[in-house]
Design a protein around this motif. Structure first.
Motif, mmCIF file in Angstrom:
data_model
loop_
_atom_site.group_PDB
_atom_site.id
_atom_site.type_symbol
_atom_site.label_atom_id
_atom_site.label_comp_id
_atom_site.label_asym_id
_atom_site.label_seq_id
_atom_site.Cartn_x
_atom_site.Cartn_y
_atom_site.Cartn_z
ATOM 1 N N MET A 173 15.716 11.661 -16.086
ATOM 2 C CA MET A 173 16.140 10.311 -16.493
ATOM 3 C C MET A 173 17.082 9.676 -15.459
ATOM 4 S SD MET A 173 14.539 9.672 -19.143
ATOM 5 C CE MET A 173 15.288 8.119 -19.568
ATOM 6 N N ASP A 174 17.712 10.502 -14.639
ATOM 7 C CA ASP A 174 18.658 10.012 -13.636
ATOM 8 C C ASP A 174 17.969 8.991 -12.719
ATOM 9 O OD1 ASP A 174 21.388 11.565 -12.177
ATOM 10 O OD2 ASP A 174 20.322 9.948 -11.163
ATOM 11 N N GLU A 175 18.679 7.904 -12.436
ATOM 12 C CA GLU A 175 18.099 6.869 -11.545
ATOM 13 C C GLU A 175 17.711 7.432 -10.191
ATOM 14 O OE1 GLU A 175 20.412 3.400 -10.727
ATOM 15 O OE2 GLU A 175 20.446 2.862 -12.859
ATOM 16 N N GLN A 176 18.435 8.487 -9.791
ATOM 17 C CA GLN A 176 18.181 9.085 -8.468
ATOM 18 C C GLN A 176 17.156 10.220 -8.531
ATOM 19 O OE1 GLN A 176 19.788 7.879 -5.724
ATOM 20 N NE2 GLN A 176 20.628 6.372 -7.143
ATOM 21 N N SER A 177 16.550 10.429 -9.718
ATOM 22 C CA SER A 177 15.596 11.539 -9.867
ATOM 23 C C SER A 177 14.528 11.477 -8.771
ATOM 24 C CB SER A 177 14.943 11.437 -11.249
ATOM 25 O OG SER A 177 13.606 11.899 -11.190
ATOM 26 N N ASP A 178 14.290 12.633 -8.150
ATOM 27 C CA ASP A 178 13.333 12.682 -7.041
ATOM 28 C C ASP A 178 11.981 13.157 -7.587
ATOM 29 O OD1 ASP A 178 12.396 12.695 -4.369
ATOM 30 O OD2 ASP A 178 12.863 14.827 -4.182
ATOM 31 N N SER A 179 11.352 12.308 -8.396
ATOM 32 C CA SER A 179 10.069 12.668 -9.004
ATOM 33 C C SER A 179 8.928 12.033 -8.215
ATOM 34 C CB SER A 179 10.027 12.204 -10.458
ATOM 35 O OG SER A 179 11.034 12.862 -11.194
ATOM 36 N N VAL A 180 7.777 12.694 -8.289
ATOM 37 C CA VAL A 180 6.628 12.295 -7.471
ATOM 38 C C VAL A 180 5.417 12.130 -8.379
ATOM 39 C CG1 VAL A 180 5.118 13.088 -5.571
ATOM 40 C CG2 VAL A 180 7.553 13.578 -5.487
ATOM 41 N N PHE A 181 4.501 11.262 -7.994
ATOM 42 C CA PHE A 181 3.259 11.121 -8.747
ATOM 43 C C PHE A 181 2.089 11.223 -7.781
ATOM 44 C CE2 PHE A 181 -0.102 8.519 -10.791
ATOM 45 C CZ PHE A 181 -0.295 9.353 -11.881
ATOM 46 N N ARG A 182 1.031 11.884 -8.264
ATOM 47 C CA ARG A 182 -0.093 12.142 -7.365
ATOM 48 C C ARG A 182 -1.414 11.873 -8.080
ATOM 49 N NH1 ARG A 182 0.094 16.766 -3.332
ATOM 50 N NH2 ARG A 182 -1.820 16.225 -2.313
ATOM 51 N N LEU A 183 -2.317 11.171 -7.414
ATOM 52 C CA LEU A 183 -3.688 11.003 -7.908
ATOM 53 C C LEU A 183 -4.577 11.803 -6.975
ATOM 54 C CD1 LEU A 183 -3.712 7.125 -8.529
ATOM 55 C CD2 LEU A 183 -3.889 8.900 -10.288
ATOM 56 N N ASN A 184 -5.332 12.750 -7.526
ATOM 57 C CA ASN A 184 -6.231 13.571 -6.708
ATOM 58 C C ASN A 184 -7.678 13.253 -7.044
ATOM 59 O OD1 ASN A 184 -4.239 15.125 -5.400
ATOM 60 N ND2 ASN A 184 -4.166 16.638 -7.043
ATOM 61 N N HIS A 185 -8.513 13.184 -6.022
ATOM 62 C CA HIS A 185 -9.958 13.040 -6.231
ATOM 63 C C HIS A 185 -10.660 14.159 -5.485
ATOM 64 C CE1 HIS A 185 -13.937 11.089 -4.926
ATOM 65 N NE2 HIS A 185 -14.093 11.562 -6.141
ATOM 66 N N TYR A 186 -11.415 14.979 -6.244
ATOM 67 C CA TYR A 186 -12.193 16.064 -5.639
ATOM 68 C C TYR A 186 -13.651 15.633 -5.689
ATOM 69 C CZ TYR A 186 -7.904 18.617 -6.813
ATOM 70 O OH TYR A 186 -6.593 19.018 -6.923
ATOM 71 N N PRO A 187 -14.231 15.222 -4.568
ATOM 72 C CA PRO A 187 -15.636 14.808 -4.595
ATOM 73 C C PRO A 187 -16.509 16.027 -4.906
ATOM 74 C CG PRO A 187 -14.570 14.229 -2.500
ATOM 75 C CD PRO A 187 -13.643 15.153 -3.221
ATOM 76 N N PRO A 188 -17.729 15.801 -5.446
ATOM 77 C CA PRO A 188 -18.616 16.945 -5.662
ATOM 78 C C PRO A 188 -18.795 17.643 -4.317
ATOM 79 C CG PRO A 188 -19.631 14.900 -6.423
ATOM 80 C CD PRO A 188 -18.352 14.522 -5.743
#
Ligand SMILES: C=C1C[C@]23C[C@@]1(O)CC[C@H]2[C@@]12CC[C@H](O)[C@@](C)(C(=O)O1)[C@H]2[C@@H]3C(=O)O
Ligand SMILES: O=C(O)CCC(=O)C(=O)O
Ligand SMILES: [Fe+2]
Length: 335
Positions: A173-188
């Protein structure tokens, strides 16, 4: 003499089907967040697996499908257009190369900071024709998933009988939180069944533990995710597009002085279907000291780890290879 280049496909890592896989098929722990026994089951799952599946999570399915649709739209763009949103250091589009140390996988991805204020200004405009739509879908999804992650962390604190319920969640919740978001695509993946006459599985994302506190993973209905059990065997996680999967990260292992274990996991490419996954990695502020919580230390129990900040751990993690045991450098040698 002219050296023949290896066929492109052989430059990727494989697992052979002869690799140690579990024969007992233990069931992945299932937590219904609406049930009163959730906190007890979460503690058990974190101790035994470092991994569990969550239902009745409260994240609107519409948020999930909207973001997935934006991701699919982006990954369908021609490669040169996607590459305009790269490289992924620290945030942006990446293709096959994972991290700064030579790891590769059958995957393309987008990395974002999960800090919504600073998010996207720099490269959202590169995300296809309607960046506002992407930004809106991302922000709605992130708010709902972060809320759910904090609820789970509060159930963990409760289950561990820690008085301060927000002892873990306040870090996200901290404003300085070092969180990351990732979208992965694995093609066939192209047909690799018969390479060398052995059944091969192309690695989509190589084995590793996540360095942060908690990871919240959602994928479409394509299989591929596997987790490693304590005996080193691998089990496949049946996909479920309406549920979330929770990983204990290295930092939570340290905060609980090893009571919870960060889970080793990997993704195998699928030969016929593409897999799209979205993962929120909840991390603390860079200056946060990562050490076992005093409330969890019984009697003369000693910390198993040397003192470090999240900044120090992250720096060390980013100089490691994906499969490395990153915590080993921070373990105390106890006589
Ligand atoms: C090889 C690497 C990729 C990674 C940074 C690292 O040097 C070691 C940790 C990797 C990891 C795993 C979980 C997340 O996907 C990630 C974003 C993270 O925080 O640590 C990745 C890093 C990455 O892809 O840059
Ligand atoms: O894409 C997935 O399902 C998992 C990927 C993963 O473990 C990661 O990005 O850290
Ligand atoms: Fe991971």
């Amino acid at each position: 003499m002219v050296a023949l280049a290896k066929p492109a496909i052989q430059q990727f890592p494989f697992t052979k089907t002869s690799c140690k896989t579990s024969t007992l098929f233990p069931v992945i722990p299932l937590i219904d967040l609406s049930k009163p026994d959730a906190k007890t089951l979460i503690i058990k799952a974190c101790e035994e697996f470092g991994f569990f599946k969550v239902i009745n999570h409260g994240v609107p399915l519409e948020f999930i499908s909207r973001l997935e649709a934006e991701a699919v739209k982006f990954f369908s763009l021609p490669l040169p257009e996607k590459e305009q949103a790269g490289p992924p250091r620290p945030f942006g589009y990446g293709n096959k190369s994972i991290g700064p140390n030579g790891d590769v996988g059958w995957v393309e991805y987008l990395l974002f900071t999960a800090n919504q204020e600073s998010n996207l200004q720099r490269f959202v405009s590169l995300l296809g024709k309607n960046p506002e739509k992407f930004r809106g879908a991302l922000n709605d999804y992130l708010s709902a998933v972060k809320k759910m992650a904090c609820e789970i962390l509060e159930l963990m604190a409760d289950g561990l009988k820690i008085q301060q319920r927000n002892v873990f969640s306040k870090l996200l919740m901290d404003e300085q939180s070092d969180s990351v978001f990732r979208l992965n695509h694995y093609p066939p993946c192209p047909d690799i069944q018969s390479l060398n006459g052995i059944n091969n599985n192309m690695i989509g994302f190589g084995e590793h533990t996540d360095p942060q506190i908690i990871s919240v993973l959602r994928s479409n209905n394509t299989s591929g995710l596997q987790i490693s059990l304590r005996d080193g065997s691998w089990i496949s996680v049946p996909p479920d597009q309406n549920s979330f999967f929770i990983n204990v990260g290295d930092s939570l292992q340290v905060l609980t002085n090893g009571r919870f274990k960060s889970v080793r996991h990997r993704v195998l490419a699928n030969s016929s279907k593409s897999r799209v996954s979205m993962i929120y990695f909840g991390g603390p502020p860079l200056s946060e000291k990562i050490a076992p919580l005093p409330a969890l230390m019984k009697g003369h129990e000693q910390s198993l780890y040397k003192e470090f900040t999240w900044f120090e751990y992250k720096k060390s993690a980013y100089s490691s290879k994906l499969a490395d045991n990153r915590l080993i450098h921070f373990e105390k040698i106890v006589a």
